[in-house]
Design an enzyme around this catalytic site. Structure first.
Site, PDB file in Angstrom:
ATOM      1  N   SER A 583      -4.452  39.183  14.915  1.00 36.93           N
ATOM      2  CA  SER A 583      -4.833  40.522  14.497  1.00 36.93           C
ATOM      3  C   SER A 583      -6.169  40.478  13.788  1.00 36.93           C
ATOM      4  O   SER A 583      -6.554  39.470  13.181  1.00 36.93           O
ATOM      5  CB  SER A 583      -3.785  41.114  13.552  1.00 36.93           C
ATOM      6  OG  SER A 583      -4.226  42.331  12.977  1.00 36.93           O
ATOM      7  N   TYR A 596       1.860  41.272   5.724  1.00 38.78           N
ATOM      8  CA  TYR A 596       1.435  41.226   7.125  1.00 38.78           C
ATOM      9  C   TYR A 596       0.085  40.524   7.272  1.00 38.78           C
ATOM     10  O   TYR A 596      -0.093  39.628   8.110  1.00 38.78           O
ATOM     11  CB  TYR A 596       1.352  42.652   7.673  1.00 38.78           C
ATOM     12  CG  TYR A 596       0.908  42.739   9.110  1.00 38.78           C
ATOM     13  CD1 TYR A 596       1.778  42.445  10.150  1.00 38.78           C
ATOM     14  CD2 TYR A 596      -0.399  43.136   9.436  1.00 38.78           C
ATOM     15  CE1 TYR A 596       1.377  42.531  11.474  1.00 38.78           C
ATOM     16  CE2 TYR A 596      -0.812  43.227  10.756  1.00 38.78           C
ATOM     17  CZ  TYR A 596       0.079  42.921  11.769  1.00 38.78           C
ATOM     18  OH  TYR A 596      -0.334  43.003  13.077  1.00 38.78           O
TER      19      TYR A 596
END
Length: 706
Positions: A583, A596
């Site tokens: 990501s 996260y």
């Protein structure tokens, strides 16, 4: 032959009067209908095997006069799935007139080019080599099939005598000859010398049957094959135990699967010495009866008889010298044990080629075995794609049935090696191979994409299948996975994928997923660690449960799946690719993202560590960093969208535009964009790249790696 048409035991009677009545008067439509019924019963002929035809009147487009046209399955087709577009249509009179220019057996291959001068429908399929076999016989409807029961008689040492006695002279006999113009003339000669016969047995090859209507041909075909099968059934065991009796016992089903899944990647590595192959495994009861028998060592080296069997299974199988319950845990020891057997097979095949080749023979092809037999466990096959390797296993099972029948009534005989070579390296077969589409970039590759039942994972799986790979679809959600499997079946067919339940935090399911990949395809080449979830909370709201879940799925899950994949890839010894879908958040800091974002950072560095360690195995590890892939993604479930919208002070509906506007390119990122990035790493142009990061985020300057 007075068999009741609706009470067959050994073949399937599938004719439907109502369906056939709708086609009345259209002989070509009835040909297709009959062909599809015959092809639906694998006891009659296998995929791509056999040929069917009809002769009917049609208007000559130049003269307007009625003329006889033969419609026949075209080159490379399959009668079970035949459509009108798969037929060749030829003028019967012109085809038969080719006898006037035929120069004899040594020149028969040149006749194939002359078929083009006989074509009636210019849009039809290219005529097959079987065309004169049907054209010289006068019957309106003709079936040429390769039923196991008939070939068992055709391949028996006393096949001609048995055929004559069994059918009271109603079935003719023609000795083995390679399909072509000469065989067509010999069929006509057999008919002329035996008027009134209902069919012809081709030595070591197959069966010709016919009728004046589609239905009569269909019934005649079923009756002849039924009679052959009945005869075999009556004789099983009369000469002694089948295949000389049982030499060893099979393992239990679960044990067979365990052994096969452990061994398949090793075998695939050996068979992929020239190009990557896709595998198939079967422990069908018919296979086990043969490979566990006393006669295995005598019969297996003989090879097959029917050309359709032989072309797909090679000159003979490789029989493994392993105990059924062999300890396979020491991979290097097993490789050392098997290497001489593969070397010997390759030498045998090379000697066969060198001994039998002609001055104009095509170059030698892959010298590895297609069929590998593991007594007590099952049959492995390896070929260029899943359909080809599955069909090869089916054809070898047909060959086993033929050997079983021939041995029960007489003695099995295979094709002489020179005859087999003349088929395998036939210039016409080579031309057919050269006409086939070139392999795609991922042909022969097996990809396991975690979380591939939706969103990014499904898009990657579709891209990879489009590029020639087979895929192992998986998901935690069984219902979602089943729906995705059906979608792939409808779009790509059953040979493009397999499915397995996979929770990347579950060690047992990880092992089972790789075992399933080994059983379905032989191993794995590409791993895409895509499974994930997102939790967006403030520091105060983050719980231990949130933190552990993120790290278990994203970091530990990536590690455990990669660890299992490396074990399989090392067994194969052919390298591989690991791509981790990470990501932009691995590099960019933002609010409400501690768990996260830090887990993504751990994924990124774990990728670098794995790349550094696995380079010696030619296993490349690379990263794709997406951002804001909203379409069909599970990541936006569970409150993530609401959390991100809250962090940015906007509504959920405003998120897509918000993410696009903050990028340099002002683009919305879609799952297919991530799929294209994964293909860029695996498609062959970046085979010397590892440890890289590819951003697919529309351009986020803060996420630039350097």
């Amino acid at each position: 032959m007075s068999v009741q048409t609706t009470s067959f035991k050994h073949v399937s009677y599938l004719w439907n009067e109502e369906e056939a009545a709708k086609l009345a008067g259209d002989e070509v439509a009835l040909l297709i209908y009959r062909s599809n019924l015959l092809g639906a019963d694998l006891r009659l002929t296998n995929y791509g095997g056999g040929n069917t035809s009809c002769k009917a009147l049609a208007k000559d487009p130049l003269t307007g006069e009625e003329t006889e046209i033969m419609w026949i399955k075209g080159s490379g087709g399959d009668i079970g799935t035949l459509k009108k577009s798969g037929l060749a249509a030829l003028y019967v009179e012109r085809l038969r007139a080719l006898k006037n220019v035929y120069r004899g057996l040594d020149y028969e291959d040149e006749m194939v080019e002359l078929f083009n001068h006989c074509i009636y429908d210019l849009a039809s399929k290219a005529p097959s080599i079987d065309t004169p076999l049907h054209g010289f016989l006068p019957f309106k409807h003709i079936d040429h099939l390769h039923p196991d029961a008939a070939i068992a008689i055709a391949a028996a040492k006393d096949g001609e005598k048995i055929t004559k006695e069994l059918f009271n002279g109603q079935i003719g006999w023609v000795e083995w000859r390679k399909p072509g113009f000469e065989l067509g003339l010999e069929l006509k000669k057999c008919l002329d010398e035996n008027p009134g016969i209902k069919g012809i047995m081709l030595g070591s090859h197959g069966l010709f049957t016919w009728g004046d209507t589609a239905y009569k041909s269909y019934i005649n075909t079923l009756e002849v094959i039924e009679k052959c099968a009945e005869y075999l059934e009556e004789n099983y065991g009369k000469k002694g135990p089948i295949f000389g009796g049982e030499k060893l016992k099979s393992l239990a089903p679960d044990q067979r699967k365990n052994q096969a899944s452990a061994l398949a990647p090793i075998l695939r590595g050996f068979c992929s010495s020239e190009r990557k192959m896709i595998g198939h495994f079967t422990d069908d009861a018919r296979v086990l009866e043969f490979i566990n028998s006393n006669d295995l060592d005598r019969l297996a080296p003989l090879g097959t008889s029917c050309p359709d069997h032989f072309l797909r299974t090679k000159i003979s199988p490789l029989v493994l010298d392993l105990k059924p319950d062999q300890d396979l845990s020491d991979v290097n020891a097993i490789k050392e044990h098997l290497a001489p057997a593969f070397d010997a097979y390759r030498k045998m095949y090379t000697d066969y080629y060198e001994t039998c080749k002609h001055d104009n023979s095509p170059a030698i092809r892959d010298t590895n075995p297609v069929i590998i037999l593991y007594p007590g466990v099952g049959l492995f096959s390896f070929s260029k794609d899943k359909q080809t390797t599955r069909v090869a296993a089916e054809f070898y099972t047909n060959a086993i049935n033929v050997m079983k029948g021939a041995e029960a009534i007489s003695e099995y005989t295979s094709l002489p090696r020179q005859e087999a070579f003349n088929i395998e390296y036939w210039l016409l077969e080579e031309a057919k191979l050269q006409r086939m589409p070139k392999p795609k970039a991922l042909s022969g590759q097996i990809a396991l994409i975690t979380g591939s039942a939706g969103g990014i994972g499904k898009a990657i799986a579709k891209k990879f299948v489009d590029e020639g790979a087979v895929v192992v679809l998986n998901d935690m959600n069984a219902e979602r996975l089943e729906a995705t499997g059906e979608e792939f079946k409808n779009i790509y067919g059953k040979d493009s994928y397999t499915t397995t339940i996979l929770d990347v935090t579950n060690n047992d399911q990880i092992k089972q997923a790789f075992d399933d990949a080994a059983l379905a395809f032989g191993g794995v080449d590409i791993i895409i660690n895509n499974a994930g979830l997102s939790i967006s909370k403030t520091i105060e709201d983050h719980t231990d449960k949130d933190w552990d879940l993120l790290y278990d799925v994203l970091v530990k899950g990536q590690f455990k799946v990669t660890q299992a994949a490396v074990g399989v890839m090392r067994k194969q010894g052919t390298g591989g690719d690991v791509i981790n879908i990470v990501s932009k958040n691995a590099l960019v800091s933002g609010p409400n993202n501690a768990g996260y974002g830090s887990a993504k950072a751990a994924q990124l560095h774990l990728s670098r560590l794995n790349a550094a360690e696995l380079g010696a195995d030619n296993i490349r590890v690379n990263v794709v960093n997406p951002d804001a892939v909203i379409s069909d993604s599970n990541i936006w479930a569970g409150g993530w969208a609401e959390g991100r919208a809250k962090a940015y002070g906007i509504t959920v509906a405003e998120l897509p535009a918000y993410y696009a506007k903050r990028t340099l390119l002002n683009k919305i990122i879609l799952p297919v964009d991530i799929a294209n990035a994964c293909f860029a790493f695996t498609g062959g142009l970046l085979n010397k790249s590892t440890g890289n990061v590819l951003n697919v985020d529309g351009g986020v300057a803060m996420a630039f790696v350097r």
